[in-house]
Design a protein around this motif. Sequence first.
Motif, short mmCIF file in Angstrom:
data_model
loop_
_atom_site.label_atom_id
_atom_site.label_comp_id
_atom_site.label_asym_id
_atom_site.label_seq_id
_atom_site.Cartn_x
_atom_site.Cartn_y
_atom_site.Cartn_z
N ARG A 77 0.79 -1.18 0.00
CA ARG A 77 -0.12 -0.08 -0.07
C ARG A 77 0.95 1.32 -0.14
O ARG A 77 0.57 2.12 -0.57
CB ARG A 77 -0.85 -0.23 1.07
CG ARG A 77 -2.04 -1.05 1.04
CD ARG A 77 -3.02 -0.89 2.08
NE ARG A 77 -3.95 -2.05 2.16
CZ ARG A 77 -4.37 -2.82 3.04
NH1 ARG A 77 -3.72 -2.78 4.22
NH2 ARG A 77 -5.22 -3.71 2.76
N VAL A 78 1.75 1.11 0.68
CA VAL A 78 2.81 2.55 0.57
C VAL A 78 3.79 2.40 -0.56
O VAL A 78 3.64 3.46 -1.24
CB VAL A 78 3.84 2.29 2.04
CG1 VAL A 78 4.64 3.64 2.01
CG2 VAL A 78 2.77 2.24 3.22
N PHE A 79 4.47 1.39 -0.75
CA PHE A 79 5.43 1.51 -1.91
C PHE A 79 4.64 0.50 -3.19
O PHE A 79 4.75 -0.69 -3.07
CB PHE A 79 6.81 0.83 -1.61
CG PHE A 79 7.59 1.63 -0.58
CD1 PHE A 79 8.03 2.71 -0.56
CD2 PHE A 79 7.66 1.00 0.68
CE1 PHE A 79 8.56 3.34 0.32
CE2 PHE A 79 7.88 1.71 1.76
CZ PHE A 79 8.71 2.92 1.56
N LYS A 80 4.15 1.35 -4.01
CA LYS A 80 3.25 0.66 -4.95
C LYS A 80 4.13 -0.48 -5.81
O LYS A 80 3.67 -1.38 -6.54
CB LYS A 80 2.71 1.76 -5.93
CG LYS A 80 1.76 2.65 -5.32
CD LYS A 80 0.64 1.67 -4.85
CE LYS A 80 -0.45 2.84 -4.15
NZ LYS A 80 -1.37 2.15 -3.24
N GLU A 81 5.36 -0.27 -5.99
CA GLU A 81 6.16 -1.20 -6.80
C GLU A 81 6.75 -2.62 -6.04
O GLU A 81 7.19 -3.25 -6.70
CB GLU A 81 7.27 -0.69 -7.36
CG GLU A 81 7.10 0.54 -8.35
CD GLU A 81 6.36 0.21 -9.63
OE1 GLU A 81 6.49 -0.99 -10.12
OE2 GLU A 81 5.39 0.96 -9.87
#
Length: 103
Positions: free
Chosen positions: A68-72
Amino acid sequence: MDQREEGVMRAFRESAPDEAGLVQRTWVNHLAWTLVVVLSGLVFWLVLAVVNAENQRNALANMQCRDRVFKEEIDRQCMLSVQSREHWWQHLYYAMKHTKPQK
């Protein structure tokens, strides 16, 4: 006992079944059943591994476990509990049908 009775008894003894050989247990039978059980366990374990791998592969392909925070990035907790298809046999069917990587 006279000779006639002894002849009848000898004939009876010869025609009686060999009780010592009625139930024979050989190591060949045990070996065969042991192999059946071991190979069945191995097949069961491999099916579980294929279903789990296909479940995670499908979740990654459909991006169901994106962080959710780092989309990759991938959410590893999600990967442990994700169900990307409704039933386990759907994963097994897909994995058995698609044995080569998609292009």
